[in-house]
Design a protein around this motif. Structure first.
Motif, PDB file in Angstrom:
ATOM      1  N   THR A 138       0.835  -1.206   0.000  1.00  0.00           N
ATOM      2  CA  THR A 138       0.000   0.000   0.000  1.00  0.00           C
ATOM      3  C   THR A 138       0.869   1.255   0.000  1.00  0.00           C
ATOM      4  O   THR A 138       0.544   2.246  -0.667  1.00  0.00           O
ATOM      5  N   VAL A 167      -4.081   5.760  -2.182  1.00  0.00           N
ATOM      6  CA  VAL A 167      -4.156   4.588  -1.311  1.00  0.00           C
ATOM      7  C   VAL A 167      -3.574   4.954   0.048  1.00  0.00           C
ATOM      8  O   VAL A 167      -2.359   5.199   0.159  1.00  0.00           O
ATOM      9  N   TYR A 220      -2.011   4.283   3.668  1.00  0.00           N
ATOM     10  CA  TYR A 220      -1.194   3.169   4.118  1.00  0.00           C
ATOM     11  C   TYR A 220      -0.849   3.346   5.594  1.00  0.00           C
ATOM     12  O   TYR A 220      -0.912   4.456   6.134  1.00  0.00           O
ATOM     13  N   HIS A 250      -6.164  -6.099  -5.971  1.00  0.00           N
ATOM     14  CA  HIS A 250      -6.927  -5.712  -4.780  1.00  0.00           C
ATOM     15  C   HIS A 250      -7.819  -6.864  -4.336  1.00  0.00           C
ATOM     16  O   HIS A 250      -7.857  -7.231  -3.165  1.00  0.00           O
TER      17      HIS A 250
END
Length: 319
Positions: free
Chosen positions: A72, A82, A84, A193
């Motif tokens: 990530t 994204v 993380y 994903h």
């Protein structure tokens, strides 16, 4: 609420203190999530108050959480939206809390799209294309918790527990996939994903602000990931596919990563496999609801049974 593991307030205070981002101001269980415990956490430093998501993993071990944190962060470094896991003062991206691996992630603003517009579909298609292109170029691989072998095994366990039309449908779909499995082995694979439903995306003012919950990520067919997205984002209440949304997603995706002839040929089969994956997992959850006390409704398997049956009736192709 998606809370399987209760967290002691004093333990939580010690946990967040290790991140050096302020003191615990508020926290509450979140309704999001299916397999993990999720809390929304507010930290205050001076006058500033910032929001975070705390996740305790009920099934993944520390090795898997470390891998999740790594890829990530890689997606984010490439400019993809994204979030993380943060690192604590010792440089760790996860630590134990209440006996479970736990992470702290900045909370992304936005809402899940209930009825995604063509513009939202284009954005998610472009995101997926970019993520797949990056995963291929980077050579990222991870065994993940949801492989085709896992699906085949779970379906085999379920089969004798079903009866009538459900048993017939599952038997038929397993036979169909067995027929195509060897051909699919040549399809491009990389880290995917695996669960990019609408409720794993966030939009604010029409802009994609975050893709979350890579907890089902693993090495698999890139085409499968695209099929998972199309089945969720483009299905109407009846399970039929809304053509404009499909074209928006697939068009944006292929504008980044073109599909090869084998992928185009196997597209109908992959739509069926993606539908089978979520019918089987939801069916298993409905038959074996965890007795954990979590206030979490089991997702209705009938939704994906309907989608699966329709994908089998209509062999959808590109063009």
């Amino acid at each position: 609420m998606a809370v399987y593991t209760a967290v002691d307030e004093e333990a939580l205070k010690r946990f967040v203190a290790d991140y050096g981002r302020g003191a615990l101001a508020a926290w509450e269980g979140a309704s999001e999530g299916v397999e993990n415990t999720t809390y929304f956490v507010s930290l205050r430093e001076g006058r500033a108050r910032r929001e975070y998501v705390l996740t305790l993993f009920e099934q993944l071990d520390g090795e898997a959480v470390q891998a999740y944190a790594g890829f990530t962060a890689g997606f984010a470094a490439a400019g993809l939206p994204v979030p993380y896991p943060l690192r604590d003062r010792d440089g760790r991206s996860w630590a134990n809390l209440a006996g479970k691996p736990a992470i702290l992630v900045p909370r992304v603003p936005g809402r899940h799209p209930v009825r995604p517009s063509p513009a939202a579909c284009r954005q998610i298609g472009e995101f997926l294309g970019r993520a797949h292109a990056l995963a291929l170029a980077s050579g990222w691989h991870w065994k993940g918790p949801r492989s085709p072998a896992w699906l085949r095994g779970l379906a085999g366990e379920l089969l004798p527990r079903l009866a009538g039309a459900d048993q017939a449908l599952l038997s038929s779909e397993l036979a169909f996939w067995d027929h195509w499995r060897d051909a699919a082995r040549e399809l491009p694979q990389a880290l995917i994903h695996g669960d990019l439903f609408r409720d794993n995306s966030l939009f604010q003012r029409g802009r994609l602000t975050g893709v979350i919950d890579f907890f089902s990520a693993g090495t698999d067919y890139l085409l499968f990931d695209l099929a998972v997205v199309v089945n969720d984002w483009c299905s109407t209440a009846s399970g039929e596919l809304a053509k404009e949304r499909v074209l928006s997603i697939v068009g944006a995706y292929t504008g980044v990563r073109r599909l090869n002839p084998d992928e185009r040929r196997l597209w109908p089969a992959m739509l069926r496999l993606a539908a089978l994956r979520f019918w089987v997992s939801r069916l298993a959850a409905s038959l074996d609801s965890p007795a954990t006390g979590a206030l979490l409704p089991v997702r209705d398997p009938a939704v994906y049974r309907r989608i699966l049956a329709l994908r089998g009736e209509r062999m959808l192709t590109f063009g």
